[in-house]
Motif scaffolding. Sequence first.
Motif, PDB file in Angstrom:
ATOM      1  N   ALA A   2      33.335  38.405  40.389  1.00  0.00           N
ATOM      2  CA  ALA A   2      33.535  37.088  40.653  1.00  0.00           C
ATOM      3  C   ALA A   2      31.898  36.793  40.541  1.00  0.00           C
ATOM      4  O   ALA A   2      30.900  37.590  40.806  1.00  0.00           O
ATOM      5  CB  ALA A   2      34.033  36.661  42.163  1.00  0.00           C
ATOM      6  N   ASP A   3      31.535  35.689  39.757  1.00  0.00           N
ATOM      7  CA  ASP A   3      30.155  35.133  39.757  1.00  0.00           C
ATOM      8  C   ASP A   3      29.852  34.473  41.200  1.00  0.00           C
ATOM      9  O   ASP A   3      30.678  34.305  41.992  1.00  0.00           O
ATOM     10  CB  ASP A   3      30.059  34.340  38.428  1.00  0.00           C
ATOM     11  CG  ASP A   3      30.788  32.846  38.499  1.00  0.00           C
ATOM     12  OD1 ASP A   3      31.459  32.534  39.794  1.00  0.00           O
ATOM     13  OD2 ASP A   3      31.038  32.218  37.621  1.00  0.00           O
ATOM     14  N   ASN A   4      28.651  34.206  41.019  1.00  0.00           N
ATOM     15  CA  ASN A   4      27.832  33.445  42.368  1.00  0.00           C
ATOM     16  C   ASN A   4      28.668  32.121  42.688  1.00  0.00           C
ATOM     17  O   ASN A   4      28.985  31.908  43.856  1.00  0.00           O
ATOM     18  CB  ASN A   4      26.564  33.268  42.134  1.00  0.00           C
ATOM     19  CG  ASN A   4      25.568  34.283  42.629  1.00  0.00           C
ATOM     20  OD1 ASN A   4      26.183  35.242  43.017  1.00  0.00           O
ATOM     21  ND2 ASN A   4      24.470  34.279  42.216  1.00  0.00           N
ATOM     22  N   SER A   5      28.985  31.555  41.864  1.00  0.00           N
ATOM     23  CA  SER A   5      29.756  30.150  41.885  1.00  0.00           C
ATOM     24  C   SER A   5      31.064  30.477  42.808  1.00  0.00           C
ATOM     25  O   SER A   5      31.582  29.708  43.793  1.00  0.00           O
ATOM     26  CB  SER A   5      30.040  29.334  40.625  1.00  0.00           C
ATOM     27  OG  SER A   5      30.747  28.133  41.145  1.00  0.00           O
ATOM     28  N   GLN A   6      31.869  31.425  42.347  1.00  0.00           N
ATOM     29  CA  GLN A   6      32.987  31.672  42.729  1.00  0.00           C
ATOM     30  C   GLN A   6      32.927  32.187  44.216  1.00  0.00           C
ATOM     31  O   GLN A   6      33.637  32.053  45.099  1.00  0.00           O
ATOM     32  CB  GLN A   6      33.927  32.691  42.110  1.00  0.00           C
ATOM     33  CG  GLN A   6      34.443  32.013  40.782  1.00  0.00           C
ATOM     34  CD  GLN A   6      34.999  33.028  39.729  1.00  0.00           C
ATOM     35  OE1 GLN A   6      34.470  34.251  39.869  1.00  0.00           O
ATOM     36  NE2 GLN A   6      36.180  32.696  39.177  1.00  0.00           N
ATOM     37  N   LYS A   7      31.875  33.061  44.495  1.00  0.00           N
ATOM     38  CA  LYS A   7      31.546  33.557  45.628  1.00  0.00           C
ATOM     39  C   LYS A   7      31.173  32.515  46.677  1.00  0.00           C
ATOM     40  O   LYS A   7      31.479  32.448  47.984  1.00  0.00           O
ATOM     41  CB  LYS A   7      30.567  34.508  45.484  1.00  0.00           C
ATOM     42  CG  LYS A   7      30.916  35.985  44.961  1.00  0.00           C
ATOM     43  CD  LYS A   7      29.587  36.927  45.145  1.00  0.00           C
ATOM     44  CE  LYS A   7      30.232  38.164  44.213  1.00  0.00           C
ATOM     45  NZ  LYS A   7      28.847  39.090  44.191  1.00  0.00           N
ATOM     46  N   SER A   9      31.966  29.344  46.457  1.00  0.00           N
ATOM     47  CA  SER A   9      33.112  28.554  46.746  1.00  0.00           C
ATOM     48  C   SER A   9      34.111  29.294  47.848  1.00  0.00           C
ATOM     49  O   SER A   9      34.503  28.562  48.769  1.00  0.00           O
ATOM     50  CB  SER A   9      33.942  28.534  45.383  1.00  0.00           C
ATOM     51  OG  SER A   9      34.906  27.518  45.809  1.00  0.00           O
ATOM     52  N   TYR A  10      34.228  30.433  47.772  1.00  0.00           N
ATOM     53  CA  TYR A  10      35.045  31.189  48.446  1.00  0.00           C
ATOM     54  C   TYR A  10      34.537  31.286  49.934  1.00  0.00           C
ATOM     55  O   TYR A  10      35.282  30.770  51.184  1.00  0.00           O
ATOM     56  CB  TYR A  10      35.034  32.643  48.175  1.00  0.00           C
ATOM     57  CG  TYR A  10      35.711  33.657  48.920  1.00  0.00           C
ATOM     58  CD1 TYR A  10      37.081  33.536  49.274  1.00  0.00           C
ATOM     59  CD2 TYR A  10      35.046  34.364  49.961  1.00  0.00           C
ATOM     60  CE1 TYR A  10      38.109  34.325  50.216  1.00  0.00           C
ATOM     61  CE2 TYR A  10      35.770  35.274  50.872  1.00  0.00           C
ATOM     62  CZ  TYR A  10      37.137  35.116  51.299  1.00  0.00           C
ATOM     63  OH  TYR A  10      37.728  35.942  51.972  1.00  0.00           O
TER      64      TYR A  10
END
Length: 67
Positions: A2-7, A9-10
């Motif tokens: 997962a990229d930073n954006s997904q992390k 968001s999570y």
Amino acid sequence: MADNSQKMSYHAGEAKGQAQEKAGGMMDKANNAAQSTKETMQDVGQNVQAKAQGAADAVKNATGMNK
């Protein structure tokens, strides 16, 4: 991976869920406190009413109005 954006968001979703759960718990506590206060005030009101009735009866007995 997962990229930073997904992390981010999570983690934001996790934080939101935790905040909602905490807020719900606080509302439950507030509701319980309000219900307890209401019941206490009802008890106080009944005690005051009973004492007032007792005082009225005592006055009637003392003045002979109960005969």
